[in-house]
Design a protein around this motif. Sequence first.
Motif, PDB file in Angstrom:
ATOM      1  N   LEU A 224       0.743  -1.144   0.001  1.00 49.86           N
ATOM      2  CA  LEU A 224       0.050  -0.152   0.042  1.00 49.86           C
ATOM      3  C   LEU A 224       0.922   1.643  -0.131  1.00 49.86           C
ATOM      4  N   ALA A 225       2.065   1.138   1.089  1.00 46.40           N
ATOM      5  CA  ALA A 225       2.628   2.378   1.004  1.00 46.40           C
ATOM      6  C   ALA A 225       3.381   2.619  -0.335  1.00 46.40           C
ATOM      7  N   GLN A 226       3.885   1.593  -1.142  1.00 43.05           N
ATOM      8  CA  GLN A 226       4.793   1.963  -2.363  1.00 43.05           C
ATOM      9  C   GLN A 226       3.557   2.381  -3.355  1.00 43.05           C
ATOM     10  N   THR A 227       2.435   2.007  -3.356  1.00 44.07           N
ATOM     11  CA  THR A 227       1.286   2.403  -4.387  1.00 44.07           C
ATOM     12  C   THR A 227       0.918   3.749  -4.094  1.00 44.07           C
ATOM     13  N   VAL A 228       0.643   4.177  -2.931  1.00 46.46           N
ATOM     14  CA  VAL A 228       0.032   5.504  -2.763  1.00 46.46           C
ATOM     15  C   VAL A 228       1.188   6.654  -2.803  1.00 46.46           C
ATOM     16  N   LEU A 229       2.425   6.151  -2.609  1.00 47.61           N
ATOM     17  CA  LEU A 229       3.597   7.257  -2.647  1.00 47.61           C
ATOM     18  C   LEU A 229       3.849   7.762  -4.224  1.00 47.61           C
ATOM     19  N   GLU A 230       3.001   6.903  -5.091  1.00 46.72           N
ATOM     20  CA  GLU A 230       3.316   7.145  -6.587  1.00 46.72           C
ATOM     21  C   GLU A 230       2.450   8.255  -6.978  1.00 46.72           C
ATOM     22  N   LYS A 231       1.267   8.403  -6.063  1.00 50.14           N
ATOM     23  CA  LYS A 231       0.355   9.682  -6.341  1.00 50.14           C
ATOM     24  C   LYS A 231       0.756  10.923  -6.014  1.00 50.14           C
ATOM     25  N   GLN A 232       0.722  11.840  -6.865  1.00 47.52           N
ATOM     26  CA  GLN A 232       1.136  13.291  -6.528  1.00 47.52           C
ATOM     27  C   GLN A 232       0.241  14.034  -5.634  1.00 47.52           C
ATOM     28  N   SER A 233      -1.091  13.812  -5.755  1.00 51.81           N
ATOM     29  CA  SER A 233      -2.262  14.668  -5.024  1.00 51.81           C
ATOM     30  C   SER A 233      -2.444  13.762  -3.671  1.00 51.81           C
ATOM     31  N   PHE A 234      -1.713  12.589  -3.399  1.00 56.18           N
ATOM     32  CA  PHE A 234      -2.087  11.928  -2.263  1.00 56.18           C
ATOM     33  C   PHE A 234      -1.805  12.639  -0.967  1.00 56.18           C
TER      34      PHE A 234
END
Length: 542
Positions: A462-472
């Motif tokens: 989950l951490a790896q995935t959301v860190l790719e989202k600029q607006s997260f």
Amino acid sequence: MDHSSFKKTTPTVLSVKMWPPSKTTRQMLVERMTNNLTAPSIFSRKYGLLTPQQAEQDAKRIEDLAFSSANKHFQNQPDGVANDDGTSAVQIYAKESSKLMLEAIKQGPIPKEVQIQSTTRREDSLFDLSGGRRAFIDEAQAHELLKPLTDPTNSYTKIRFTNRSFGSEAAKVAVNILFSIKDHLTEVDLSDFVAGRPEAEALEVMSMFSSALEGSKLRCLDLSDNALGEKGIRAFASLIESQRDLEELYLMNDGISEDAAKAVREMLPSTARIKVLQFHNNMTGDEGAVAIAEIVKKCPSLEDFRCSSTRIGADGGVALAEAIECCRRLKKLDLRDNMFGVEGGIALAKSLSVLNELSEIYMSYLNLEDEGTEAISEALIKSAPSLQVLELAGNDITVKSVGRLAACIASKQCLSKLNLSENELKDEGSILIAKAIEEGHDQLVEVDMSTNMMRRAGARALAQTVLEKQSFKVLNINGNFISEEGVDEVNEMFKDSPEKLGLLDDNNPEGEDFDDEEEEEEEKDSEMEAKLGGMKIKQEEE
């Protein structure tokens, strides 16, 4: 000595009644509370010191409320109760006084600028009394507060009386003014406007306001936080029955029972224009839900429906679900904290499949389980293409249904908030959810996967995935079974943006293992990620 001449006597027992207190005693308590409210203390240093005038007003209000509570208790005591000298009433009197006095201290003083704004605030033609602390309004204060409404040149079309408690005398002043301007009003907020009043007085005030506003052409009416019940709803009968152009109706936290819900259904003369209908936090139950469902069926323009925390079970859930199917313009649906169960979830799925304009869905704590979750996921794959918010917390969802749920989430590219907390997704399910939001989902800002029996592998994915989202903005994975090494690893991943990672203070690295193989779980992390990493989320063609 002849003792026969002595008469046997019984000692006289004096009966001292503790209740009710004298006027002198009550006044003495007011003075004592006034002194306490104005005395420097640890609370005044934190919340501010009340002025003598504010303290006296609060003390009188507190004493009146405490006396009413204690007196009601005393009057309700059954005849012949042993030792019924009023001691219990005195205890309640003291306890209520102390509790309310502490609340007054914590609310702090009303700044002068706030007091002025509460009477003269003008914003988009809004007359607003809600600023500052809650206060009882007497006749003189009503004249002063409502004076701007008597100005013939005023352009107010919206009034908000919430946070001000009107008694009978103050209401007499208010209703005369409201009657003179009702033809100009389009929005009326009377939420929480009889707080602390005895029931008889509160109902009288409601009826007075209702009569004064009868015939007005409102687009928005808010009667929330008044503990209405059926009596309160009927006290507003003349107002409700005269509204044919309502677009928004709020009846939240009003004690809406089955009978009260039926009363609302009977009184509403027209629902064709209603866009917002909210019944949050009531005791509606299944039969009440049936009555509400009949209202909803006749709301073709409905865009925002909230019936959360209303004690509705499977039968009521099915009735509401069938009614919602008639609302093809629905954008926001909030049914949280009810007991629909699997049966209600399946019925809800059927309705969701045809609601293409939905943008926000709140279905947490409905006891959906895997079967209900799968049905809803399947339905949403085919509908609601612009869904922005999806909440399914606390539904006993396991990895068994996460495949279809992940497919549903993968198809919602406009998703900004996802809440799947308090389920049983474990690592396998968490990794599938991470894969579901991996591609696209550029608008995603919040993911809540807390309390899901997740370990290191799921947290890392989950951490790896959301860190790719600029607006997260924030990932919540608290309350899981992540090892200390896993926590350190996740913290390291978020070292450049720690504000995006929620607290991990409730994480339990020693949590029970799902398959009684705790000692082997960490060794399987890499193997599981490799196994699931190549999986694709199968999406249905629309």
